[in-house]
Design an enzyme around this catalytic site. Structure first.
Site, PDB file in Angstrom:
ATOM      1  N   HIS A  24      48.824 -28.678 -24.645  1.00 44.37           N
ATOM      2  CA  HIS A  24      48.445 -27.995 -23.215  1.00 44.37           C
ATOM      3  C   HIS A  24      48.342 -26.410 -23.477  1.00 44.37           C
ATOM      4  CE1 HIS A  24      48.909 -27.009 -18.685  1.00 44.37           C
ATOM      5  NE2 HIS A  24      47.512 -27.091 -19.166  1.00 44.37           N
ATOM      6  N   ASP A  69      41.517 -28.126 -19.636  1.00 44.22           N
ATOM      7  CA  ASP A  69      42.615 -27.628 -18.955  1.00 44.22           C
ATOM      8  C   ASP A  69      41.874 -27.389 -17.246  1.00 44.22           C
ATOM      9  OD1 ASP A  69      44.926 -26.190 -17.714  1.00 44.22           O
ATOM     10  OD2 ASP A  69      45.079 -25.121 -19.263  1.00 44.22           O
ATOM     11  N   TYR A 120      36.538 -12.234 -29.976  1.00 48.19           N
ATOM     12  CA  TYR A 120      37.145 -12.327 -31.410  1.00 48.19           C
ATOM     13  C   TYR A 120      38.615 -12.336 -31.165  1.00 48.19           C
ATOM     14  CZ  TYR A 120      32.400 -11.193 -33.400  1.00 48.19           C
ATOM     15  OH  TYR A 120      31.125 -11.214 -33.643  1.00 48.19           O
ATOM     16  N   ASN A 140      28.607 -19.420 -29.412  1.00 45.78           N
ATOM     17  CA  ASN A 140      30.180 -19.870 -29.658  1.00 45.78           C
ATOM     18  C   ASN A 140      30.887 -20.171 -28.222  1.00 45.78           C
ATOM     19  OD1 ASN A 140      30.221 -18.449 -32.444  1.00 45.78           O
ATOM     20  ND2 ASN A 140      29.757 -16.587 -31.176  1.00 45.78           N
TER      21      ASN A 140
END
Length: 154
Positions: A24, A69, A120, A140
């Site tokens: 988690h 989540d 990043y 991304n």
């Protein structure tokens, strides 16, 4: 590719292993072909190759197994456009596709947008980075693993 019942065939054994080991709050990056996956993974994340796969198809497969989540504002994040790309009006239609896939998987929260260098840095702390063949600019995507309620309270 794996040959298991109920497991999308395009998920590699390495990716299945990473998804199973994540806990988690752990994050996984689905990286487009321009993302510096190997460099980022020198900082710790596991590098998984999924060359030739697009992120939308991989996202659909991953979300069949990965709970997102629900304890955070957004369990999915993309890299925000740099100012020069915003100024020239660059469009990111792949984000709409991601949102549609996420909604079908039960995630109603909006994608978080993260500044490039912050993205990043966050990727360096991810559990794994999946290097794909996705060609969409700003393709991304970071996903944060949630919990499974295996023994719900009565």
């Amino acid at each position: 590719m794996v040959a298991l019942k109920g497991v999308p065939a395009l998920l590699s054994p390495e990716l299945l292993y990473a998804l199973a080991r994540m806990g988690h709050g752990d994050e996984i990056v689905l990286a487009d072909l321009n993302f510096p996956a190997s460099s980022i993974c020198q900082c710790g994340p596991m590098e998984i190759r999924a060359d030739g796969l697009g992120i939308p198809q991989l996202l659909e497969a991953v979300l069949k197994l990965l709970p997102l989540d629900t304890y955070v504002e957004s369990p999915a994040a993309v890299m925000e456009l740099v100012p020069s790309d915003k100024e020239r009006g660059l469009q990111t239609p792949v984000w709409t596709e991601y949102e549609s896939i996420l909604r079908r998987a039960g995630c109603v929260r909006a994608l978080a947008k993260i500044e490039r260098f912050e993205f990043y840095e966050r990727a360096k702390k991810a559990f794994a980075v999946v290097a794909t063949g996705e060609t969409a600019l700003y393709g991304n995507l970071i996903l944060r693993k949630g919990v499974l309620a295996l023994n719900p309270l009565l």
